[in-house]
Write an enzyme that holds these catalytic residues in place. Structure first.
Site, PDB file in Angstrom:
ATOM      1  N   GLY A  12      46.016  41.977  17.415  1.00 56.93           N
ATOM      2  CA  GLY A  12      46.761  40.825  17.939  1.00 56.93           C
ATOM      3  C   GLY A  12      47.866  40.420  16.963  1.00 56.93           C
ATOM      4  O   GLY A  12      47.636  40.353  15.757  1.00 56.93           O
ATOM      5  N   ARG A  73      46.901  48.354  20.859  1.00 57.78           N
ATOM      6  CA  ARG A  73      45.509  48.740  20.613  1.00 57.78           C
ATOM      7  C   ARG A  73      45.406  50.211  21.004  1.00 57.78           C
ATOM      8  O   ARG A  73      46.034  50.652  21.966  1.00 57.78           O
ATOM      9  CB  ARG A  73      44.564  47.875  21.422  1.00 57.78           C
ATOM     10  CG  ARG A  73      44.789  46.372  21.141  1.00 57.78           C
ATOM     11  CD  ARG A  73      43.623  45.512  21.552  1.00 57.78           C
ATOM     12  NE  ARG A  73      43.965  44.088  21.589  1.00 57.78           N
ATOM     13  CZ  ARG A  73      43.792  43.246  20.570  1.00 57.78           C
ATOM     14  NH1 ARG A  73      43.304  43.663  19.441  1.00 57.78           N
ATOM     15  NH2 ARG A  73      44.102  41.967  20.716  1.00 57.78           N
ATOM     16  N   ASP A 104      40.324  42.591  11.288  1.00 58.20           N
ATOM     17  CA  ASP A 104      39.228  43.479  10.875  1.00 58.20           C
ATOM     18  C   ASP A 104      39.231  44.839  11.577  1.00 58.20           C
ATOM     19  O   ASP A 104      38.953  45.864  10.957  1.00 58.20           O
ATOM     20  CB  ASP A 104      37.867  42.776  10.980  1.00 58.20           C
ATOM     21  CG  ASP A 104      37.620  42.168  12.344  1.00 58.20           C
ATOM     22  OD1 ASP A 104      38.506  42.267  13.233  1.00 58.20           O
ATOM     23  OD2 ASP A 104      36.541  41.585  12.533  1.00 58.20           O
ATOM     24  N   THR A 126      45.768  37.426  11.131  1.00 54.68           N
ATOM     25  CA  THR A 126      45.188  37.150  12.451  1.00 54.68           C
ATOM     26  C   THR A 126      45.081  35.641  12.612  1.00 54.68           C
ATOM     27  O   THR A 126      44.676  34.943  11.671  1.00 54.68           O
ATOM     28  CB  THR A 126      43.793  37.776  12.642  1.00 54.68           C
ATOM     29  OG1 THR A 126      43.140  37.131  13.748  1.00 54.68           O
ATOM     30  CG2 THR A 126      42.895  37.634  11.427  1.00 54.68           C
ATOM     31  N   ASP A 128      42.956  34.152  14.144  1.00 59.99           N
ATOM     32  CA  ASP A 128      41.542  33.744  14.174  1.00 59.99           C
ATOM     33  C   ASP A 128      41.016  33.295  12.810  1.00 59.99           C
ATOM     34  O   ASP A 128      39.993  32.607  12.735  1.00 59.99           O
ATOM     35  CB  ASP A 128      40.664  34.893  14.675  1.00 59.99           C
ATOM     36  CG  ASP A 128      40.845  35.155  16.162  1.00 59.99           C
ATOM     37  OD1 ASP A 128      41.613  34.422  16.803  1.00 59.99           O
ATOM     38  OD2 ASP A 128      40.219  36.103  16.678  1.00 59.99           O
ATOM     39  N   ASP A 130      39.411  34.991  10.641  1.00 64.40           N
ATOM     40  CA  ASP A 130      38.010  35.413  10.525  1.00 64.40           C
ATOM     41  C   ASP A 130      37.820  36.547   9.506  1.00 64.40           C
ATOM     42  O   ASP A 130      36.872  37.312   9.594  1.00 64.40           O
ATOM     43  CB  ASP A 130      37.463  35.825  11.901  1.00 64.40           C
ATOM     44  CG  ASP A 130      38.283  36.926  12.554  1.00 64.40           C
ATOM     45  OD1 ASP A 130      39.324  37.312  12.001  1.00 64.40           O
ATOM     46  OD2 ASP A 130      37.871  37.407  13.631  1.00 64.40           O
ATOM     47  N   ARG A 172      37.896  34.547  19.161  1.00 68.56           N
ATOM     48  CA  ARG A 172      36.899  35.366  19.865  1.00 68.56           C
ATOM     49  C   ARG A 172      35.504  35.122  19.319  1.00 68.56           C
ATOM     50  O   ARG A 172      34.579  34.873  20.058  1.00 68.56           O
ATOM     51  CB  ARG A 172      37.287  36.829  19.713  1.00 68.56           C
ATOM     52  CG  ARG A 172      37.050  37.648  20.923  1.00 68.56           C
ATOM     53  CD  ARG A 172      37.579  39.044  20.763  1.00 68.56           C
ATOM     54  NE  ARG A 172      38.258  39.258  19.489  1.00 68.56           N
ATOM     55  CZ  ARG A 172      39.319  40.031  19.335  1.00 68.56           C
ATOM     56  NH1 ARG A 172      39.831  40.644  20.372  1.00 68.56           N
ATOM     57  NH2 ARG A 172      39.866  40.195  18.150  1.00 68.56           N
TER      58      ARG A 172
END
Ligand code: F6P
Length: 335
Positions: A12, A73, A104, A126, A128, A130, A172
């Site tokens: 992303g 992707r 990741d 990212t 996120d 994360d 996510r």
């Protein structure tokens, strides 16, 4: 011949990726190395989409969201055959080091290439947030600011109509965006994957707030919270958890409830100062590591100090969410 370094963005996109690319290119030139673009992530690497870059290739991009290198992707890259093709592209073009800007999934791909003899360095990007071993990943700060601005606007209409608004944000598997933008945006309830939730309690929280004089409510939901469970234990299945959550709130409190799913606007926009600085500092350190002949590392910033970790170590860690933010939000929204 000067050392050639490839750079790609994968997974992303995140605001600040361009600022990182700009620094990779210019810092590489500063160290007498040749920066090469790899377009469309691992997908493009397999297809040989590479070309040399110069310092002007990255002019005027520091303020732009997205990634000039594109992102994609790639299922093919998940196979050994795809990975060998990707490594072959680098070898054929004399590129022996690769900087991977992404999350990741992108880093797992980088480790696969390292096994095939490519030197790799990861830069965490990212929205996120994360990724372990860095306080923030590139793009997170911009994304939470985008969400906060959206919540400010939702508040205007929520207060006019005296409604409950369920706002679904990305993340996510991670509640970082919901938690930070929820606290900063003054949400009444924050639902994140890291903390199990109970719809009966959510309704109680909203009702208690309104008994204290509130006339509208913001419920911030991370997309990864999973479907709500009703107090009797059965699942309420719907396309997205926020739809089921909103329906449940309306049915059980009687308050008119609306849903806003912010979606991909969270991934776009001009990067904030924080993201531009982070991207520039991390990317510069990535080039320093390559110059020193290092590989298999991820750069990160912890307590404002930029350093590096073994990428496999960073990937094996769970990024910890500081639940102090969650408890603080609960206290502030319950008074
Ligand atoms: O990984 C970042 C992220 O924005 C997640 O928060 C989200 O679930 C996902 O990407 C969406 O991916 P896509 O762009 O493929 O829909």
């Amino acid at each position: 011949m000067a050392k050639r370094i490839g750079v790609l963005t994968s997974g992303g996109d995140a605001p600040g990726m361009n600022a990182a690319i700009r620094t990779v290119v210019r810092a590489a030139i500063h160290y007498n190395m040749e920066p090469w673009a790899v377009y469309r992530g691992y997908h493009g690497l397999i297809r040989g989409e590479v070309e040399p870059l110069n310092s002007r290739s990255v002019s005027g991009i520091i303020q732009r969201g997205g990634t000039i290198l594109k992102s994609a992707r790639s299922d093919h890259f998940r196979t050994k055959e795809g990975q060998k093709k990707a490594a072959a592209t680098l070898e054929e073009n004399g590129i022996d080091s690769l900087i991977v800007i992404g999350g990741d999934g992108s880093f797992k791909g980088a480790l696969a290439l390292q096994e095939l003899g490519i030197k790799i360095i990861g830069i965490p990007a990212t929205i996120d947030n994360d990724i372990a071993c860095t306080d923030y990943s590139i793009g997170f700060d911009t994304a939470v600011n985008t969400v906060m601005e959206a919540v400010n606007k939702i508040r205007d209409t929520a207060s006019s109509h005296e409604r409950v608004y369920v706002v679904e944000v990305m993340g996510r598997d991670s509640g970082y965006i919901a938690l930070f933008s929820g606290l900063a945006g003054g949400a009444d309830v924050i639902l994140i994957p890291e903390v199990p939730y109970d719809m009966a309690k959510v309704c109680e929280q909203i009702q208690a707030a309104n008994q204290k004089g509130k006339t509208y409510n913001i419920v911030m939901v991370a997309e990864g919270v999973g479907q709500p469970q009703s107090p009797t234990g059965e699942f309420l299945v719907d396309e997205s958890p926020s739809l089921a959550i909103a329906r449940y709130i309306q049915q059980h409190t009687g308050y008119e409830t609306r849903i806003t799913i912010l979606g991909h606007i969270q991934r776009g926009g001009a990067p904030t100062v924080r993201d531009r600085l982070l991207a520039s500092r991390l990317a510069y350190h990535a080039i320093e590591l390559i110059y020193q002949g290092k590989s298999g590392k991820m750069v990160g910033e912890v307590d404002q100090i930029v350093r590096s970790w073994d990428l496999s170590f960073a990937l094996a860690q769970d990024k910890q969410l500081n639940l102090d933010y969650y408890h603080l939000s609960n206290i502030l929204s319950s008074i």
